[in-house]
Write a protein that holds these residues in place. Structure first.
Motif, short mmCIF file in Angstrom:
data_model
loop_
_atom_site.label_atom_id
_atom_site.label_comp_id
_atom_site.label_asym_id
_atom_site.label_seq_id
_atom_site.Cartn_x
_atom_site.Cartn_y
_atom_site.Cartn_z
N HIS A 28 39.46 37.68 69.30
CA HIS A 28 39.24 37.72 67.84
C HIS A 28 39.81 38.97 67.18
N ARG A 305 33.13 34.57 67.39
CA ARG A 305 33.48 35.14 66.09
C ARG A 305 32.69 34.42 65.00
N ALA A 306 32.13 35.22 64.10
CA ALA A 306 31.49 34.67 62.91
C ALA A 306 32.15 35.36 61.72
N GLY A 307 33.03 34.65 61.03
CA GLY A 307 33.78 35.28 59.95
C GLY A 307 34.70 36.33 60.54
N ASP A 308 34.56 37.58 60.08
CA ASP A 308 35.39 38.67 60.61
C ASP A 308 34.69 39.44 61.71
N ASP A 309 33.50 39.01 62.08
CA ASP A 309 32.73 39.77 63.05
C ASP A 309 32.75 39.11 64.43
#
Ligand SMILES: CSC[C@H]1O[C@H](OP(=O)(O)O)[C@H](O)[C@@H]1O
Length: 359
Positions: A28, A305-309
């Motif tokens: 990611h 990955r969740a969004g940008d995290d």
């Protein structure tokens, strides 16, 4: 290998720091991390920012050099070796690299030890790149032989975990023949075992092959035997963390099951390894190789990955007991051949003993 048009190794130096790719963030985020102390190097190995037998060895070698900058005494050297050797017990390259650096610098005056260790670590890295490219050349012949009978259809190769360039300084071991074949225009397709629990296949091998344009398909770990039964696997190529004097192969957990399925279906099972990964001091892999037991949390959780995290989520009910042996041992009888920089050989004590002779 190339990433977005720029050539990378997995480890290099900048000024007085060691720079690594932080593989805990892949696929990611592509981020580097600077190591400036031996403790930084030990932490990077322990939590698997760097992983893979050759890369663990290279990182440990630089870790020793960083330690000698702080304390070049014999006591300091011993303490640093102990700390770095304790990070991960299975890959033989770790202690091989440490002891190679120690042998090189021990006779030197204290004032010269750190720079000599730094140079030796650099040689270990440069040699790894050359060794793996040669493994690729030898393995290419095996892939080319299968391609000759596939009439243009891709050669289907299954690999487990990540024995790619991210597991080494460059090229990889199991992936080196794949990259060489792809670059030579031979149609290949790679079945990529996701490789629970740290998902080195889904996170790292898939990323590597995608970056290089190699066709691949991620599969769950339990699908490989099914594909072999249906003739969808032409060969298996894996890496190893320690191979014994009689050819037993210690590798990521799950490798043994792939070897069993390959044997049951007449699929060639190849192990690609640089000769420093051979531990000539042990014969019976099952009895003598220490198998790292990693945190049960690696089984109970998964990163994503969740969004940008990049986050971790819980998979099991809270407090579920879990076991996490990180490696297993494939007996030599299930290995078709070893692909080394010295050539392709049977996994026999005689062939392995001959490697101890000068090339
Ligand atoms: C070329 S060594 C690659 C080897 O190392 C991996 O283990 P880990 O990711 O835990 O360091 C796996 O066993 C690979 O086959």
């Amino acid at each position: 290998m190339k990433v977005n048009g720029r050539h990378y190794r997995t480890i290099w130096t900048e000024d007085d720091a060691v720079v690594i790719l932080d593989q805990t963030l892949f696929p990611h985020r592509f981020e580097t991390r600077r190591l400036t102390t031996a403790e930084d190097a030990a932490e990077a190995i322990r939590v698997m920012r760097v992983r893979g037998a050759p890369l663990i060895g290279a990182t440990a070698a630089y870790g020793l050099a960083l330690a000698l900058r702080a304390d070049p005494s014999d006591m300091g050297l011993l303490a640093a070796r102990e700390m770095l050797a304790a990070t991960r017990p299975t890959a033989i390259n770790l202690v091989w690299a440490l002891d190679r650096v120690i042998a090189r610098i021990s006779p030197l005056p204290l004032a010269r030890r750190a720079s000599a260790a730094w140079d030796e670590a650099g040689r270990i890295c440069d040699e790894d790149v050359a060794i793996n490219a040669t493994i690729g050349d030898h393995g290419l012949g095996l892939i080319r032989a299968v391609a000759a009978r596939k009439r243009g259809a891709p050669v289907n190769i299954l690999t487990h975990c990540n024995a790619g360039w991210l597991a080494t300084v460059d090229w990889g071991t199991a992936t080196a023949p794949i990259y060489k074949a792809h670059d030579a225009g031979i149609p290949v397709h790679v079945w990529v075992d996701e490789t629970r629990p740290r998902n080195q296949g889904a996170f790292l091998t898939a990323w590597e092959l995608g970056q290089h344009g190699v066709p691949h398909t991620v599969i769950v770990d339990n699908a490989g035997g099914h594909l072999m039964q249906r003739g969808q696997v032409d060969m298996v190529i894996v890496g190893t963390d320690r191979t014994t004097a009689q050819g037993d192969v210690c590798n990521k957990i799950g490798t043994y099951l792939k070897a069993l399925a390959a044997a049951d279906n007449g699929v060639p099972f190849y192990v690609a390894l640089p000769t420093p990964t051979i531990d000539h001091s042990v014969r019976d892999g099952l009895a003598e190789i220490p198998i790292e037991e990693r945190s049960p949390d690696e089984v109970r959780r998964i990163a994503g990955r969740a969004g940008d995290d990049v986050i971790e989520i819980e998979l099991t009910p809270p407090g579920t007991p879990a076991a996490n042996p990180a490696f297993d041992v494939t007996p030599a009888r299930l290995v078709s051949a070893l692909i080394t920089e010295r050539g392709i050989m049977a996994p026999t004590a005689e062939a392995i003993a001959a490697l101890r002779m000068a090339p």
